[in-house]
Design an enzyme around this catalytic site. Structure first.
Site, PDB file in Angstrom:
ATOM      1  N   ASP A 104      33.722 -17.985 -22.509  1.00 38.37           N
ATOM      2  CA  ASP A 104      32.761 -17.135 -21.193  1.00 38.37           C
ATOM      3  C   ASP A 104      32.866 -15.874 -21.777  1.00 38.37           C
ATOM      4  O   ASP A 104      34.125 -15.535 -21.849  1.00 38.37           O
ATOM      5  CB  ASP A 104      33.411 -17.233 -19.886  1.00 38.37           C
ATOM      6  N   ASP A 137      26.279 -11.690 -19.102  1.00 43.53           N
ATOM      7  CA  ASP A 137      27.443 -12.602 -19.026  1.00 43.53           C
ATOM      8  C   ASP A 137      27.123 -14.120 -19.416  1.00 43.53           C
ATOM      9  O   ASP A 137      26.125 -14.455 -18.798  1.00 43.53           O
ATOM     10  CB  ASP A 137      28.145 -12.387 -17.594  1.00 43.53           C
TER      11      ASP A 137
HETATM   12 CO    CO Z   1      30.125 -15.253 -14.943  1.00 46.01          CO
END
Ligand code: CO
Length: 303
Positions: free
Chosen positions: A99, A110
């Protein structure tokens, strides 16, 4: 951090333009880093090597990490990042979630993906399919609950469960988690999606119970309140992390990170800690995530 409205404080057209432009640029950086890091995730490779590669590449490409790269393996779902001098390496059979976030002047993108070093292809597909179908339902006027329903339905078709206490989210300048909350299941809670909104959709699928809880390890922190503190070492630490503003930072990014000082600052409400989140039944967890901008009739994927 949670009760801030996502849109109403960005009324100026110039500010909106800047927000879109810089989020899109941050997203382009992430796309490139994601493709570069994929082939590096192999058994025997150290987690720290991958983390440093990702964070350095984000900087080389003209952005800054919006948070330490999360490398969560198997039953860990989020908030794991290597320690300083971490010797741990990927192993045959691991289900690896990467991530990554990047920002330009506080405007954040993101994204996350799962690499399967074992035999969990269906679990990976469940998260990816859920993300794809969630993005397809986005348009101005729908409720965010429609997105959650699409995610839950897709994951259940694979006979897995969505993780109900991890969510997608909006952004504010230098704040990586702001409203709206995008649930990974069907719920009446939600807000109306509006043109110009920017948020991340991030389904997690598991063969476990569908819920995460904290386990002991903490490697990530952020500053929540700039209150005065008496200890010299605490002040030095706060001085060093000033540059991250309200964004999360890793313990390994600090020159000195004594555990007693970090815990003291957390107790005083100056720092927030992000303990590693793990599936409560030790189920395996997959994840997929994109950041999107809501346009007049669709979602534009910026990552
Ligand atoms: Co996120």
């Amino acid at each position: 951090m949670d009760n801030v409205d996502n849109m109403n404080d960005v009324n100026d057209v110039g500010e909106l333009e800047e927000r879109f432009e810089k989020t899109i640029k941050a997203g382009e950086v992430l796309r490139q880093v994601r493709e570069e890091v994929r082939p590096r995730i192999k058994p025997g490779v150290k987690l720290l090597e991958v983390a440093e590669f990702v964070e350095n590449r984000i900087r080389e490409l003209g952005a800054e990490p919006a948070f330490p790269v999360n490398i969560s393996i198997n039953a860990d779902a989020a908030h794991f990042t290597p320690k300083k001098n971490d010797e741990r390496a990927f192993k045959e059979g691991d289900l690896v979630k990467i991530d990554i976030g990047a920002h330009i002047d506080g405007f954040i993108a993101d994204t996350a993906f799962t690499i399967d070093l074992g035999d969990h292809e269906e679990l990976v597909k469940a998260a990816e399919d859920a993300l794809k179908r969630a993005i397809e339902v986005v348009e101005p006027g729908i409720e965010t609950s429609v997105i959650g329903a699409a995610i839950e339905e897709a994951i259940k078709e694979f006979d897995f469960r969505p993780i109900v206490n991890l969510t997608g989210h909006g952004f504010l300048p230098y704040v990586a988690h702001a409203p709206p909350t995008i649930y990974n299941f069907k719920t009446d809670r939600g807000v109306k999606v509006e043109e110009g909104m920017i948020f991340a959709i991030e389904p997690f699928a598991t063969n476990g119970a569908g819920k995460v809880a904290e386990r002991g390890e903490v490697e990530i922190y952020s500053v929540v309140a700039a209150k005065p503190t008496r200890m010299k070492m605490a002040r030095e630490l706060l001085k060093e992390v000033e540059k991250y503003k309200t964004l999360p930072f890793a313990k390994r990014w600090l020159t000195k990170a004594p555990e007693v000082i970090l815990s003291k600052l957390v107790r005083e409400g100056i720092l927030r800690s992000y303990p590693v989140l793990t599936e409560i039944n030790r189920g395996l967890v997959s994840q997929a995530e994109h950041t999107i901008i809501v346009e007049s009739n669709r979602a534009r994927i910026v990552t």
